[in-house]
Design a protein around this motif. Structure first.
Motif, PDB file in Angstrom:
ATOM      1  N   LEU A 489       0.940  -1.227  -0.006  1.00 16.86           N
ATOM      2  CA  LEU A 489      -0.090  -0.020   0.151  1.00 16.86           C
ATOM      3  C   LEU A 489       0.977   1.161   0.064  1.00 16.86           C
ATOM      4  O   LEU A 489       1.827   1.413   0.709  1.00 16.86           O
ATOM      5  N   ARG A 502      -3.417   2.791  -5.805  1.00 21.26           N
ATOM      6  CA  ARG A 502      -3.341   2.804  -4.464  1.00 21.26           C
ATOM      7  C   ARG A 502      -2.257   2.015  -3.893  1.00 21.26           C
ATOM      8  O   ARG A 502      -1.788   2.100  -2.730  1.00 21.26           O
ATOM      9  N   PHE A 503      -1.808   1.195  -4.876  1.00 23.60           N
ATOM     10  CA  PHE A 503      -0.877   0.187  -4.612  1.00 23.60           C
ATOM     11  C   PHE A 503       0.468   0.282  -5.528  1.00 23.60           C
ATOM     12  O   PHE A 503       0.458   0.751  -6.680  1.00 23.60           O
ATOM     13  N   GLN A 548      -8.530  -5.481  -2.457  1.00 21.43           N
ATOM     14  CA  GLN A 548      -7.661  -5.718  -1.132  1.00 21.43           C
ATOM     15  C   GLN A 548      -6.313  -6.281  -1.277  1.00 21.43           C
ATOM     16  O   GLN A 548      -6.034  -7.081  -2.295  1.00 21.43           O
ATOM     17  N   LEU A 549      -5.342  -5.890  -0.352  1.00 26.30           N
ATOM     18  CA  LEU A 549      -4.013  -6.513  -0.376  1.00 26.30           C
ATOM     19  C   LEU A 549      -4.110  -7.896   0.303  1.00 26.30           C
ATOM     20  O   LEU A 549      -4.186  -8.971  -0.257  1.00 26.30           O
ATOM     21  N   SER A 554      -7.080  -2.955   3.638  1.00 26.94           N
ATOM     22  CA  SER A 554      -6.781  -2.349   2.457  1.00 26.94           C
ATOM     23  C   SER A 554      -7.973  -1.949   1.551  1.00 26.94           C
ATOM     24  O   SER A 554      -7.639  -1.385   0.633  1.00 26.94           O
ATOM     25  N   VAL A 618      -1.163  -0.487   9.068  1.00 31.48           N
ATOM     26  CA  VAL A 618      -1.645  -1.387   7.963  1.00 31.48           C
ATOM     27  C   VAL A 618      -1.558  -2.643   8.592  1.00 31.48           C
ATOM     28  O   VAL A 618      -0.882  -3.209   9.061  1.00 31.48           O
TER      29      VAL A 618
END
Length: 735
Positions: A489, A502-503, A548-549, A554, A618
């Motif tokens: 992230l 975003r990543f 999501q991660l 996330s 995170v």
């Protein structure tokens, strides 16, 4: 002895009453001999006796005395009693001198001397001077040499013979003693010392320090000036608690290549129960093959995770969790840029090792088109390997063409991008990953800005205002069967609101249907120096982002992002403030915040107070809140203090603290420092497992620094980079 900012000049030279005479007497012929005296007697037109305010001049040579004799046949000049000699390179006060005007030589007995270009002083039983123009050779017999003031100088060289040549950068001492405060500490049959900044092989100057971790330490570097473009420094480092370490640094440079190799080796660490050798290797190389192709290598390896914590290193912070290695070849053309890169890591602790990139090949191309259109093309082929599991690997191929239209005017500009992202994976299959995955994603982005400005009514400044808006659309696609190889992230701040991703990396491309609103205003003085900048922005999510991660934290489930604000300003020339906050408008909660206030008197005197708070790291519910203080200040002509202190407000404990006090003299400094920091001294061998609980290391260090023989200094500002939190300026405005 006169001491002006450590520039030592003998009082007998400053008080020389004949200086006015030296300025007014001149001759066009350097071989002419001019002698003036109150009384002169000549015998047989060959021998001359001079008495009272005698002044002898030939070229740059000047001799002043009360009585002297001169043989006009042999051109021999002799003087006894209190006399001074100078030739612009050396000045001497002596009791007897014999000068040969033909050979431009002189013998001086029982003298004090001053080496003018080096501002060095000393004594000699006999001085031989060969004063040929631009080639003076000074030989001191039974002499001393120092650049320090006082009857007991901080350092001094005593030798049976000291030789100094005007055209050489180093002096040579034979049968030499190196003395500290008039106490002999080292005998060297042949010793060289610098007369200017030019490099030459020889011993550099030792560093003595003491610490609780390593005991008494002594470093005595030897410098090898191997050639004009490469050199080597060998530094034995003795530590009373650990043993003898050898440090080697090699440097090479030419028009296209630049290399630096650093090796450190301790064959047996006496402080450990096992017979463990400790080592450090670092290679950094940069090369330009031609105008378009270049290469770079950065490789670092340590023998164990505790090495940096135990011995320190100027290239690595003690808090770094890993050592980063990379090698790459770059191509830079007019429109095309390409790169081949390999990446690897050595973990400094029981952390999960990232995937190695072996290799990554990337191509960027930018092509202008008719009208305001342009085409960008990005392609990447990467191969990843798990360093702990040879069967875990993946190959990723990515294509990303983008068609752009840009309109730029004086008061506004906007740009529209349409991209198509194609990514194909071949990877090791398991419960979470498929062996082959292909992802297709379109992306649309529109970004526009308006540029406004207005002068102040008094005409002494200007305010600018730049509102901006961005629309971003990326459809959702299930990416859960793709492994995560180089993706994390991104850091959140005001500028990140306008990023299309975003990543980092390509393993997750978040779906987006959102509008970003923001504005920046700045204030400038009449000289166009930016005094203040305020930025404020927020993302409005038209749809939730489901990508999501690692876990649900996330994902984006709110209707809008946190409100991001940044404020930087300076008051006058000495006060600086930098701050940022991310405020959750739904929960009325500040998720992140930081502020730094700094008073900077000059480059050597500063005070900084900083604060930071993070709510929910995170993947965790952990909250971090810390306050810190940093300073470096010269409290008197000879005294300086520097240090920092960082406290965790949640646990009410000091995380990192350092305080140092330094006393400086012209030729030496002593620094006493105490520290407290997180102890990262992991066992040399450990099984995979959770990170051990944080402990703390406390210690005291005493460092003795010799100066005056070289340009090295013990600047206290350097201390601010030590520890976990290195010093940083609070911000940089456009000036």
């Amino acid at each position: 002895m006169a001491d002006n900012a450590c520039h030592v000049t003998p009082s007998w030279l400053m008080d020389n009453s004949s200086q006015e005479q030296l300025r007014v007497i001149d001759s066009d012929n350097l071989n002419d001999i001019i002698i003036r005296a109150d009384d002169t007697q000549v015998a047989a037109n060959r021998f001359a006796e001079f008495n009272g305010n005698v002044l002898f001049i030939q070229g740059d040579q000047r001799i002043t005395t009360s009585s002297a004799s001169f043989n006009q046949v042999t051109n021999q000049f002799r003087a006894e009693g209190s006399l001074t000699y100078t030739d612009g390179y050396i000045a001497v006060k002596a009791e007897q001198i014999e000068a040969d005007a033909n050979g431009e030589t002189a013998l001086i007995l029982d003298s004090e001397y001053f080496l003018i270009p080096r501002a060095a002083i000393g004594t000699a039983g006999l001085i031989e001077i060969q004063a040929a123009e631009n080639n003076r050779l000074i030989t001191l017999h039974d002499g001393t040499f120092t650049t320090c003031p006082g009857e007991r100088p901080a350092w001094q060289i005593r030798a049976s013979e000291i030789e100094v040549n005007e055209n050489e950068s180093w002096g040579t001492a034979r049968n030499a003693q190196f003395r500290l405060f008039d106490v002999p500490v080292l005998y060297i049959p042949r010793f060289t010392f610098p007369l200017n900044d030019e490099r030459k092989s020889g011993f550099l100057y030792p560093t003595i320090r003491s610490s609780a971790r390593n005991g008494v330490e002594l470093e005595v570097p030897y410098y090898f000036n191997l050639a004009a473009n490469y050199d080597l420094t060998l530094t034995p480092r003795y530590m009373s608690k650990r043993g003898l370490m050898t440090n080697t640094e090699f440097r090479f440079m030419n028009e296209r290549h630049e290399s630096e190799i650093q090796l450190e080796f301790l064959p047996d660490d006496n402080s450990l129960d096992n017979n463990n050798s400790r080592s450090f290797v670092r290679l950094e190389h940069n090369t330009d093959f031609d105008d378009t192709w270049s290469g770079y290598i950065d490789f670092t390896q340590v023998s164990d995770s505790a090495y940096i914590n135990d011995f320190g290193n100027p290239y690595i912070n003690r808090a770094d969790p890993h050592l980063y290695r990379r090698g790459q070849v770059d191509y830079h053309g007019n429109k095309t840029r390409a790169q081949i890169q390999i990446e690897d890591f050595q973990m400094l602790g029981p952390y999960r090792a990232p995937y190695r990139t072996l290799p990554k090949m990337s191509v960027w191309h930018d092509e202008s088109m008719p009208g305001n259109f342009s085409m960008q093309f990005f392609s990447e082929l990467s191969h990843f390997r798990n360093p702990n599991d040879s069967t875990d690997k993946a190959t990723r191929f990515h294509l990303e063409p983008t068609l752009s239209y840009a309109m730029v005017k004086t008061a506004w500009d906007w740009r529209a991008d349409v991209s198509y992202l194609y990514t194909q994976y071949q990877q090791t299959a398991d419960e979470q990953r498929d062996s082959s995955v292909t992802r297709y994603l379109p992306q649309f982005r529109w970004h526009g800005r308006v540029h406004l400005e207005r002068p102040f009514k008094n005409g002494n400044g200007l305010q600018t205002l730049t509102p901006q808006v961005q629309y971003l659309y990326v459809p959702h696609q299930d990416q859960t069967r793709i492994g995560i190889y180089d993706t994390i992230l991104m850091q959140d701040d005001y500028h990140s609101l306008f990023r299309p991703r975003r990543f980092t990396g390509l393993d997750r491309i978040a779906d987006a249907h959102q509008i970003t609103l923001g504005a920046t205003t700045s204030f400038f003085d009449s000289n166009a120096v930016e005094l203040m900048r305020l930025s404020l922005g927020q993302i409005i999510y038209l749809d939730e982002s489901q990508t999501q991660l690692f876990d649900e934290t996330s994902r984006v489930t709110a209707s809008n992002s946190e409100l991001a604000a940044e404020l930087d300003f300076q008051i006058g020339r000495r006060w600086y403030v930098s701050s940022a906050v991310q405020y959750d408008t739904d929960l009325s909660l500040a998720r992140k915040g930081r502020i730094a206030v700094e008073y900077r008197k000059d480059d050597a005197n500063l005070l900084q107070l900083n604060y930071r708070r993070v709510q929910g790291l995170v993947g965790t519910d952990e909250e971090v809140e810390q306050v810190g203080f940093t300073t470096s200040w010269k409290i008197a002509n000879d005294w300086s203090v520097a240090g920092h202190w960082y406290n965790d407000l949640r646990t009410n404990r000091t995380m990192d603290a350092l305080l140092g006090v330094q006393y400086d003299r012209c030729c030496w400094s002593i620094r006493i420092s105490a520290y407290r920091r997180v102890n990262r001294n992991y066992d040399l061998s450990f099984a995979d497992g959770p990170l051990p609980p944080a402990g703390f290391d406390n210690g005291v260090s005493v460092q003795f620094i010799l100066t005056g023989l070289s340009n090295s200094t013990g600047a206290m500002m350097n201390m601010l980079q030590q520890g976990i939190f290195g010093y940083r300026r609070p911000f940089y405005l456009s000036n």
